[in-house]
Structure formats: structure tokens, C-alpha cells
Design a protein around this motif. Structure first.
Motif, short mmCIF file in Angstrom:
data_model
loop_
_atom_site.label_atom_id
_atom_site.label_comp_id
_atom_site.label_asym_id
_atom_site.label_seq_id
_atom_site.Cartn_x
_atom_site.Cartn_y
_atom_site.Cartn_z
N ASP A 41 -36.08 -4.16 40.47
CA ASP A 41 -36.48 -3.96 40.11
C ASP A 41 -37.60 -2.26 41.11
O ASP A 41 -38.21 -2.08 41.26
CB ASP A 41 -37.45 -4.02 39.48
N GLY A 42 -36.79 -2.02 42.06
CA GLY A 42 -37.50 -0.98 43.33
C GLY A 42 -36.37 -1.48 44.71
O GLY A 42 -35.62 -1.83 44.82
N VAL A 43 -37.47 -1.93 45.60
CA VAL A 43 -37.01 -1.98 47.23
C VAL A 43 -38.92 -2.62 47.21
O VAL A 43 -39.96 -3.32 46.53
CB VAL A 43 -37.27 -0.69 48.19
N GLN A 44 -38.18 -4.17 48.11
CA GLN A 44 -39.61 -4.89 48.40
C GLN A 44 -39.46 -4.66 50.29
O GLN A 44 -37.98 -3.90 50.76
CB GLN A 44 -38.93 -6.48 48.47
N ALA A 45 -40.47 -4.45 51.16
CA ALA A 45 -41.00 -3.93 52.21
C ALA A 45 -41.07 -5.04 53.02
O ALA A 45 -42.87 -5.80 52.07
CB ALA A 45 -41.38 -2.47 51.93
N GLU A 63 -50.40 5.26 56.94
CA GLU A 63 -49.95 6.53 56.50
C GLU A 63 -47.97 7.13 56.36
O GLU A 63 -47.48 7.42 55.22
CB GLU A 63 -51.12 7.83 56.80
N TRP A 64 -47.68 6.87 58.06
CA TRP A 64 -46.31 7.17 57.91
C TRP A 64 -46.00 6.10 57.34
O TRP A 64 -44.77 6.57 56.05
CB TRP A 64 -45.95 6.95 59.10
N SER A 65 -45.64 5.03 56.67
CA SER A 65 -45.38 3.62 56.21
C SER A 65 -45.59 4.05 54.59
O SER A 65 -43.89 4.20 53.66
CB SER A 65 -45.80 2.73 56.52
N VAL A 66 -46.73 5.19 54.15
CA VAL A 66 -46.22 4.90 52.52
C VAL A 66 -45.76 6.13 52.67
O VAL A 66 -44.70 6.57 51.47
CB VAL A 66 -48.11 4.84 52.08
N GLN A 67 -46.30 7.08 53.31
CA GLN A 67 -45.40 8.49 53.11
C GLN A 67 -43.77 8.16 52.71
O GLN A 67 -42.59 8.34 52.28
CB GLN A 67 -45.15 9.30 54.10
N ARG A 68 -43.32 7.33 54.04
CA ARG A 68 -41.80 6.67 54.05
C ARG A 68 -40.85 6.10 52.81
O ARG A 68 -40.11 6.19 52.51
CB ARG A 68 -41.58 5.89 55.12
N VAL A 69 -42.01 5.31 52.65
CA VAL A 69 -41.28 4.12 51.32
C VAL A 69 -41.11 5.19 49.87
O VAL A 69 -40.65 5.32 49.24
CB VAL A 69 -42.82 3.07 50.84
N GLU A 70 -42.30 6.41 49.49
CA GLU A 70 -41.83 7.05 48.50
C GLU A 70 -40.76 7.82 49.15
O GLU A 70 -40.86 8.30 47.56
CB GLU A 70 -43.76 7.98 48.31
N ARG A 71 -40.89 8.67 49.68
CA ARG A 71 -39.89 9.33 50.39
C ARG A 71 -38.29 8.59 49.80
O ARG A 71 -37.58 9.13 49.48
CB ARG A 71 -39.44 10.40 51.62
N PHE A 72 -38.02 6.95 49.99
CA PHE A 72 -37.29 6.10 50.74
C PHE A 72 -37.01 6.36 49.27
O PHE A 72 -35.48 6.30 48.26
CB PHE A 72 -37.04 5.44 50.84
#
Length: 102
Positions: A41-45, A63-72
Motif C-alpha cells: 500500500d505504498g512505502v514504510q520508512a 524537512e529533507w525527509s518529508v521532501q524525499r519521501v514525497e518525491r519517492f
């Protein structure tokens, strides 16, 4: 005080930022890493930072983490250079770099 980005990771995705000594003492500019696993159902991080990272750097990491997950989720691993782990998951390290002025 917890940053908006860190609260977003926890409240929206359920992913806390964890502190762990992951070694790399010879590379103090490495502040943390993100690990992603693709699931049905998506990703686990999992997001891990050095213990006692100061509040400003912790907020930048969140902030970097949120951006990277959303781009992934939108574009996959290629735009940010995620690397495959031996377990078949994805990993990305953060490195603070000071760029010279233009």
C-alpha cells in the motif's frame, strides 16, 4: 521543540525520527539517513539521525525527509539517487555541504 516537518512525518505518516549511533565517525558531515521499503500500500520508512544533533540540523533533516519521501512516492528512486540495500530496500544518506557564494 519539534519542527513542523518532524510533526508532519509523525502525524501524517506515523514515522518518528530516531536517534542512533550509526558509526561514520570519520564523516561528521553525515547527519542521518532515510530507509524506505516498498510495500503493497505504498512505502514504510525509517529516519535515523546522529544522537544529539542540534535542533536546527534536526529540523533541516526532517524537512529533507518529508521532501524525499514525497518525491519517492511521485517519481521513484531516480531523482534523488536512492541506493538499493542488500535487503532490496532503498537508502539515502544526508550530507551537509557548504556551497561557495555565486
Amino acid at each position: 521543540m519539534t519542527s513542523l516537518a518532524e510533526r508532519h512525518l509523525l502525524e501524517h505518516y506515523g514515522w518518528p525520527i530516531e536517534e542512533e549511533d550509526f558509526g561514520r565517525h570519520d564523516e561528521p558531515e553525515i547527519g542521518g539517513c532515510a530507509l524506505l521499503a516498498e510495500v503493497a500500500d505504498g512505502v514504510q520508512a525509517r529516519f535515523v539521525i546522529r544522537p544529539n544533533l542540534d535542533a536546527e540540523l534536526r529540523a533541516m533533516f526532517a524537512e529533507w525527509s518529508v521532501q524525499r519521501v514525497e518525491r519517492f512516492l511521485e517519481h521513484g528512486p531516480e531523482p534523488d539517487g536512492w541506493q538499493r540495500t542488500s535487503a532490496g530496500h532503498w537508502q539515502l544518506w544526508t550530507r551537509l555541504v557548504s556551497l561557495p557564494p555565486l
